[in-house]
Design an enzyme around this catalytic site. Structure first.
Site, PDB file in Angstrom:
ATOM      1  N   GLU A 236       0.850  -1.208   0.000  1.00 53.44           N
ATOM      2  CA  GLU A 236       0.000   0.000   0.000  1.00 53.44           C
ATOM      3  C   GLU A 236       0.879   1.249   0.000  1.00 53.44           C
ATOM      4  O   GLU A 236       1.348   1.657  -1.054  1.00 53.44           O
ATOM      5  CB  GLU A 236      -0.953  -0.048   1.200  1.00 53.44           C
ATOM      6  CG  GLU A 236      -1.921  -1.216   1.092  1.00 53.44           C
ATOM      7  CD  GLU A 236      -2.953  -1.223   2.205  1.00 53.44           C
ATOM      8  OE1 GLU A 236      -4.074  -0.802   1.934  1.00 53.44           O
ATOM      9  OE2 GLU A 236      -2.627  -1.648   3.327  1.00 53.44           O
TER      10      GLU A 236
ATOM     11  N   ASP B 198      -6.967  -9.119   6.985  1.00 53.66           N
ATOM     12  CA  ASP B 198      -7.945  -9.127   8.073  1.00 53.66           C
ATOM     13  C   ASP B 198      -8.694  -7.812   8.238  1.00 53.66           C
ATOM     14  O   ASP B 198      -8.266  -6.764   7.760  1.00 53.66           O
ATOM     15  CB  ASP B 198      -7.237  -9.428   9.399  1.00 53.66           C
ATOM     16  CG  ASP B 198      -6.423  -8.242   9.904  1.00 53.66           C
ATOM     17  OD1 ASP B 198      -5.572  -7.741   9.145  1.00 53.66           O
ATOM     18  OD2 ASP B 198      -6.660  -7.798  11.040  1.00 53.66           O
TER      19      ASP B 198
HETATM   20  C1  PRP Z   1      -0.228  -5.046   6.073  1.00 55.31           C
HETATM   21  C2  PRP Z   1       0.370  -5.819   4.898  1.00 55.31           C
HETATM   22  C3  PRP Z   1       1.704  -5.165   4.720  1.00 55.31           C
HETATM   23  C4  PRP Z   1       1.443  -3.730   5.084  1.00 55.31           C
HETATM   24  C5  PRP Z   1       1.230  -2.946   3.830  1.00 55.31           C
HETATM   25  O1  PRP Z   1       0.228  -5.612   7.236  1.00 55.31           O
HETATM   26  O2  PRP Z   1       0.490  -7.188   5.188  1.00 55.31           O
HETATM   27  O3  PRP Z   1       2.677  -5.700   5.583  1.00 55.31           O
HETATM   28  O4  PRP Z   1       0.255  -3.702   5.890  1.00 55.31           O
HETATM   29  O5  PRP Z   1       1.056  -1.615   4.128  1.00 55.31           O
HETATM   30  P1  PRP Z   1       2.080  -0.473   3.686  1.00 55.31           P
HETATM   31  O6  PRP Z   1       2.497  -0.700   2.272  1.00 55.31           O
HETATM   32  O7  PRP Z   1       1.209   0.763   3.810  1.00 55.31           O
HETATM   33  O8  PRP Z   1       3.229  -0.463   4.642  1.00 55.31           O
HETATM   34  P2  PRP Z   1      -0.391  -5.322   8.686  1.00 55.31           P
HETATM   35  O9  PRP Z   1       0.465  -4.277   9.360  1.00 55.31           O
HETATM   36  O10 PRP Z   1      -1.853  -5.013   8.560  1.00 55.31           O
HETATM   37  O11 PRP Z   1      -0.154  -6.691   9.453  1.00 55.31           O
HETATM   38  P3  PRP Z   1      -0.791  -8.158   9.232  1.00 55.31           P
HETATM   39  O12 PRP Z   1      -0.231  -8.706   7.934  1.00 55.31           O
HETATM   40  O13 PRP Z   1      -0.323  -8.941  10.423  1.00 55.31           O
HETATM   41  O14 PRP Z   1      -2.300  -8.000   9.186  1.00 55.31           O
END
Ligand code: PRP
Length: 179
Positions: free
Chosen positions: A102, A158
């Site tokens: 993202e 999630d």
């Molecule tokens: C989500 C996803 C990435 C990150 C992407 O993880 O798995 O690691 O966010 O976002 P970014 O590009 O804006 O940094 P999350 O922190 O939600 O953890 P999870 O996978 O344990 O749900």
């Protein structure tokens, strides 16, 4: 659980087709090497499991868990390591496996860290990419699907720790997150 989903973004079949396509590309690019596949917990677990079945060469599996400080002013280096790798990345060809890219904050920080630890090469494979959310200049070499900026759940992703076990990716009905 399925009743909470308003529409499907990627079906099981589309996800499996993406895993097969990406696995074939990675197989071709890493033939004769022994890449270290690093899954970023927790979202990447389902994707990693399916993807590596289509990588037809030796791979090593490792995991990292990080928490990103979203909304901070710094765009790089702002992650806390909750679980670190169990092996050294020095001189290794590393493939970081993510469910979604993202803002890029998380992957940028992880990439910087692995480069600092002297990885030989670092590439990213992500199932989903939201280019419109990007805040940091980072791209994945291998991308399953580019999607618009909608909140998606399922297949590892999630909402309040639920829906990770859905075999497809979808949008939650509005009433689910407004209640
Ligand atoms: C989500 C996803 C990435 C990150 C992407 O993880 O798995 O690691 O966010 O976002 P970014 O590009 O804006 O940094 P999350 O922190 O939600 O953890 P999870 O996978 O344990 O749900």
């Amino acid at each position: 659980m399925h009743n909470d989903i308003g529409s499907i973004v990627l079906t099981e079949e589309q996800i499996q087709a993406a895993c097969e396509r990406l696995g074939k590309e990675i197989t071709k690019d890493y033939e004769g090497k022994f890449p270290l596949c690093v899954g970023i917990l927790k979202g990447s677990v389902l994707f990693m499991g399916d993807l590596i079945k289509h990588i037809d060469t030796h791979v090593e599996m490792e995991f990292m868990d990080v928490s990103s400080y979203h909304g901070g002013t710094e765009s790089t280096g702002e992650v806390k390591i909750l679980k670190d790798l169990g092996v050294s990345v020095e001189n290794r060809d590393v493939i970081i496996i993510e469910d979604i890219l993202e803002t890029g904050t998380t992957l940028n920080a992880i990439k910087d860290l692995l480069a600092y630890r002297k990885a030989k090469s670092i590439e990213i494979v992500t199932l989903l990419d939201k280019p419109s959310k990007r805040k940091v200049d980072i791209e994945a070499k291998y991308v399953g699907e580019k999607i618009p900026d909608d909140f998606v759940v399922g297949y590892g992703l999630d909402y309040q720790e639920k829906y990770r076990n859905l075999p497809y990716i979808g949008l939650l009905k509005e009433e689910v997150y407004t209640k």
